[in-house]
Design a protein around this motif. Structure first.
Motif, PDB file in Angstrom:
ATOM      1  N   PHE A  22      -2.694  -6.323  -1.145  1.00  0.00           N
ATOM      2  CA  PHE A  22      -2.865  -6.871   0.202  1.00  0.00           C
ATOM      3  C   PHE A  22      -1.762  -7.843   0.612  1.00  0.00           C
ATOM      4  CE2 PHE A  22      -5.083  -9.373   3.535  1.00  0.00           C
ATOM      5  CZ  PHE A  22      -5.331  -8.312   4.394  1.00  0.00           C
ATOM      6  N   VAL A  23      -0.724  -8.030  -0.178  1.00  0.00           N
ATOM      7  CA  VAL A  23       0.304  -8.993   0.210  1.00  0.00           C
ATOM      8  C   VAL A  23       1.284  -8.433   1.241  1.00  0.00           C
ATOM      9  CG1 VAL A  23       0.138 -10.407  -1.861  1.00  0.00           C
ATOM     10  CG2 VAL A  23       1.755  -8.514  -1.792  1.00  0.00           C
ATOM     11  N   HIS A  24       1.273  -7.115   1.489  1.00  0.00           N
ATOM     12  CA  HIS A  24       2.151  -6.553   2.513  1.00  0.00           C
ATOM     13  C   HIS A  24       1.449  -6.235   3.835  1.00  0.00           C
ATOM     14  CE1 HIS A  24       4.818  -5.878  -0.977  1.00  0.00           C
ATOM     15  NE2 HIS A  24       5.713  -6.227  -0.095  1.00  0.00           N
ATOM     16  N   PRO A  25       0.228  -5.681   3.821  1.00  0.00           N
ATOM     17  CA  PRO A  25      -0.386  -5.287   5.091  1.00  0.00           C
ATOM     18  C   PRO A  25      -0.507  -6.382   6.158  1.00  0.00           C
ATOM     19  CG  PRO A  25      -1.529  -4.209   3.307  1.00  0.00           C
ATOM     20  CD  PRO A  25      -0.549  -5.170   2.673  1.00  0.00           C
ATOM     21  N   PRO A  26      -0.753  -7.639   5.817  1.00  0.00           N
ATOM     22  CA  PRO A  26      -0.885  -8.618   6.897  1.00  0.00           C
ATOM     23  C   PRO A  26       0.435  -9.217   7.398  1.00  0.00           C
ATOM     24  CG  PRO A  26      -1.511  -9.638   4.839  1.00  0.00           C
ATOM     25  CD  PRO A  26      -1.214  -8.200   4.544  1.00  0.00           C
ATOM     26  N   LEU A  27       1.575  -8.773   6.872  1.00  0.00           N
ATOM     27  CA  LEU A  27       2.857  -9.395   7.222  1.00  0.00           C
ATOM     28  C   LEU A  27       3.159  -9.369   8.717  1.00  0.00           C
ATOM     29  CD1 LEU A  27       5.276  -8.362   4.360  1.00  0.00           C
ATOM     30  CD2 LEU A  27       4.478 -10.637   4.939  1.00  0.00           C
ATOM     31  N   GLY A  28       2.761  -8.328   9.415  1.00  0.00           N
ATOM     32  CA  GLY A  28       3.045  -8.245  10.845  1.00  0.00           C
ATOM     33  C   GLY A  28       2.281  -9.265  11.664  1.00  0.00           C
ATOM     34  N   ILE A  29       1.145  -9.718  11.143  1.00  0.00           N
ATOM     35  CA  ILE A  29       0.305 -10.687  11.845  1.00  0.00           C
ATOM     36  C   ILE A  29       0.465 -12.082  11.249  1.00  0.00           C
ATOM     37  CG2 ILE A  29      -2.084 -11.277  12.423  1.00  0.00           C
ATOM     38  CD1 ILE A  29      -2.714  -8.271  12.225  1.00  0.00           C
ATOM     39  N   LEU A  30       0.566 -12.135   9.931  1.00  0.00           N
ATOM     40  CA  LEU A  30       0.614 -13.404   9.199  1.00  0.00           C
ATOM     41  C   LEU A  30       1.831 -13.433   8.270  1.00  0.00           C
ATOM     42  CD1 LEU A  30      -3.133 -13.234   8.146  1.00  0.00           C
ATOM     43  CD2 LEU A  30      -2.215 -14.630  10.000  1.00  0.00           C
ATOM     44  N   PRO A  31       3.019 -13.660   8.794  1.00  0.00           N
ATOM     45  CA  PRO A  31       4.217 -13.588   7.951  1.00  0.00           C
ATOM     46  C   PRO A  31       4.274 -14.637   6.847  1.00  0.00           C
ATOM     47  CG  PRO A  31       4.773 -14.341  10.158  1.00  0.00           C
ATOM     48  CD  PRO A  31       3.330 -13.961  10.176  1.00  0.00           C
ATOM     49  N   GLU A  83      10.494  -0.268  16.534  1.00  0.00           N
ATOM     50  CA  GLU A  83      10.924  -0.838  17.815  1.00  0.00           C
ATOM     51  C   GLU A  83      12.048  -0.018  18.430  1.00  0.00           C
ATOM     52  OE1 GLU A  83      12.012  -5.190  19.706  1.00  0.00           O
ATOM     53  OE2 GLU A  83      12.420  -4.821  17.592  1.00  0.00           O
ATOM     54  N   SER A  84      13.005   0.417  17.626  1.00  0.00           N
ATOM     55  CA  SER A  84      14.119   1.192  18.171  1.00  0.00           C
ATOM     56  C   SER A  84      13.667   2.588  18.597  1.00  0.00           C
ATOM     57  CB  SER A  84      15.271   1.281  17.175  1.00  0.00           C
ATOM     58  OG  SER A  84      14.892   2.031  16.052  1.00  0.00           O
ATOM     59  N   ALA A  85      12.631   3.125  17.941  1.00  0.00           N
ATOM     60  CA  ALA A  85      12.150   4.464  18.282  1.00  0.00           C
ATOM     61  C   ALA A  85      11.154   4.460  19.444  1.00  0.00           C
ATOM     62  CB  ALA A  85      11.516   5.122  17.064  1.00  0.00           C
ATOM     63  N   TYR A  86      10.266   3.468  19.487  1.00  0.00           N
ATOM     64  CA  TYR A  86       9.171   3.495  20.457  1.00  0.00           C
ATOM     65  C   TYR A  86       9.116   2.299  21.394  1.00  0.00           C
ATOM     66  CZ  TYR A  86       7.558   7.035  17.192  1.00  0.00           C
ATOM     67  OH  TYR A  86       7.466   8.125  16.394  1.00  0.00           O
ATOM     68  N   GLY A  87       9.905   1.276  21.139  1.00  0.00           N
ATOM     69  CA  GLY A  87       9.874   0.076  21.966  1.00  0.00           C
ATOM     70  C   GLY A  87       9.034  -1.014  21.325  1.00  0.00           C
ATOM     71  N   ALA A  88       9.231  -2.223  21.790  1.00  0.00           N
ATOM     72  CA  ALA A  88       8.581  -3.392  21.186  1.00  0.00           C
ATOM     73  C   ALA A  88       7.085  -3.443  21.453  1.00  0.00           C
ATOM     74  CB  ALA A  88       9.245  -4.668  21.687  1.00  0.00           C
ATOM     75  N   THR A  89       6.608  -2.734  22.458  1.00  0.00           N
ATOM     76  CA  THR A  89       5.197  -2.845  22.826  1.00  0.00           C
ATOM     77  C   THR A  89       4.251  -2.285  21.765  1.00  0.00           C
ATOM     78  OG1 THR A  89       5.323  -0.772  24.049  1.00  0.00           O
ATOM     79  CG2 THR A  89       5.687  -2.803  25.297  1.00  0.00           C
ATOM     80  N   VAL A  90       4.727  -1.417  20.891  1.00  0.00           N
ATOM     81  CA  VAL A  90       3.850  -0.827  19.881  1.00  0.00           C
ATOM     82  C   VAL A  90       3.785  -1.653  18.604  1.00  0.00           C
ATOM     83  CG1 VAL A  90       4.202   1.517  20.750  1.00  0.00           C
ATOM     84  CG2 VAL A  90       5.626   0.674  18.897  1.00  0.00           C
ATOM     85  N   LEU A  91       4.591  -2.697  18.493  1.00  0.00           N
ATOM     86  CA  LEU A  91       4.628  -3.472  17.246  1.00  0.00           C
ATOM     87  C   LEU A  91       3.307  -4.177  16.956  1.00  0.00           C
ATOM     88  CD1 LEU A  91       8.213  -4.981  17.135  1.00  0.00           C
ATOM     89  CD2 LEU A  91       7.285  -3.063  15.865  1.00  0.00           C
ATOM     90  N   ALA A  92       2.681  -4.752  17.956  1.00  0.00           N
ATOM     91  CA  ALA A  92       1.399  -5.432  17.726  1.00  0.00           C
ATOM     92  C   ALA A  92       0.343  -4.427  17.284  1.00  0.00           C
ATOM     93  CB  ALA A  92       0.950  -6.162  18.980  1.00  0.00           C
ATOM     94  N   ASP A  93       0.321  -3.268  17.910  1.00  0.00           N
ATOM     95  CA  ASP A  93      -0.614  -2.216  17.538  1.00  0.00           C
ATOM     96  C   ASP A  93      -0.371  -1.769  16.095  1.00  0.00           C
ATOM     97  OD1 ASP A  93      -2.704  -0.298  18.182  1.00  0.00           O
ATOM     98  OD2 ASP A  93      -1.112   1.221  18.154  1.00  0.00           O
ATOM     99  N   LEU A  94       0.889  -1.596  15.730  1.00  0.00           N
ATOM    100  CA  LEU A  94       1.236  -1.207  14.365  1.00  0.00           C
ATOM    101  C   LEU A  94       0.795  -2.287  13.378  1.00  0.00           C
ATOM    102  CD1 LEU A  94       2.686   0.674  12.351  1.00  0.00           C
ATOM    103  CD2 LEU A  94       4.772  -0.636  12.826  1.00  0.00           C
ATOM    104  N   ALA A  95       1.014  -3.544  13.694  1.00  0.00           N
ATOM    105  CA  ALA A  95       0.645  -4.645  12.801  1.00  0.00           C
ATOM    106  C   ALA A  95      -0.864  -4.676  12.569  1.00  0.00           C
ATOM    107  CB  ALA A  95       1.125  -5.974  13.375  1.00  0.00           C
TER     108      ALA A  95
END
Length: 180
Positions: free
Chosen positions: A109-118, A136-148
């Motif tokens: 579990f030390v990697h999955p929360p990195l997008g939310i809790l660096p 981000e380069s493929a789909y844009g910055a708007t999908v990053l929160a969803d991915l995280a």
């Protein structure tokens, strides 16, 4: 002569790009991680170390109903509050038979929360940043929160499954060893 100049400019350009990236990380991510670590140290002090330790003892109780506490909630709290690598020390409150499974869940579990809790794993933040940069380069910055969020949720499912499976495998191996 122009080819030599172009080669020299390209050569130094590689190092300049690396330096630009390093500077962006240094002034962007490093202060964020320092502030998050400070905030969570304050939260630990506010909650109290003893309360956090008591939760670990509660999760070590016998029974199927304690599996989510042991392999879902305890690793999440440990990673969130103690961060990597200190999160693994929370396993000291568990009986020996649960320690391998807790470690497996926590280390998973030390990697999955990195997008939310660096702050949970700043030493390997580059993993998330690499994934995020590609997305981000493929789909844009708007999908990053969803991915995280999706990465976080999948991580929760994975650690629960890994904890339960590792607990069962450990019990089988110890039973086999005791019979021999």
């Amino acid at each position: 002569m122009d080819a030599l100049v172009a080669f020299a400019e390209g050569f130094i350009g590689v190092f300049k790009a690396g330096a630009d990236w390093w500077w962006a990380v240094f002034v962007g991510i490093v202060p964020l991680v320092v502030v998050l670590m400070t905030a969570f140290n304050a939260i630990i002090a506010w909650i109290g170390q003893e309360r956090i330790e008591n939760f670990g003892k509660f999760a070590s109780r016998e029974g199927v109903m304690y599996l989510p506490f042991r392999y879902l909630l305890l690793p999440v709290v440990a990673v969130f509050v103690l961060t990597n690598p200190m999160a693994y020390t929370m396993g000291r409150f568990l009986p020996e038979k649960y320690k391998p499974a807790f470690y497996d869940a926590a280390v998973s579990f030390v990697h999955p929360p990195l997008g939310i809790l660096p702050h949970v794993n700043p030493g390997e933040l580059f993993v998330w940043l690499g994934i995020a940069s590609g997305v981000e380069s493929a789909y844009g910055a708007t999908v990053l929160a969803d991915l995280a969020v999706r990465y976080f949720l999948v991580g929760l499912v994975v650690i629960l499954i890994r904890g339960i499976v590792t607990e069962r495998l450990t019990a089988m191996m110890w039973k086999k060893e005791a019979a021999a």
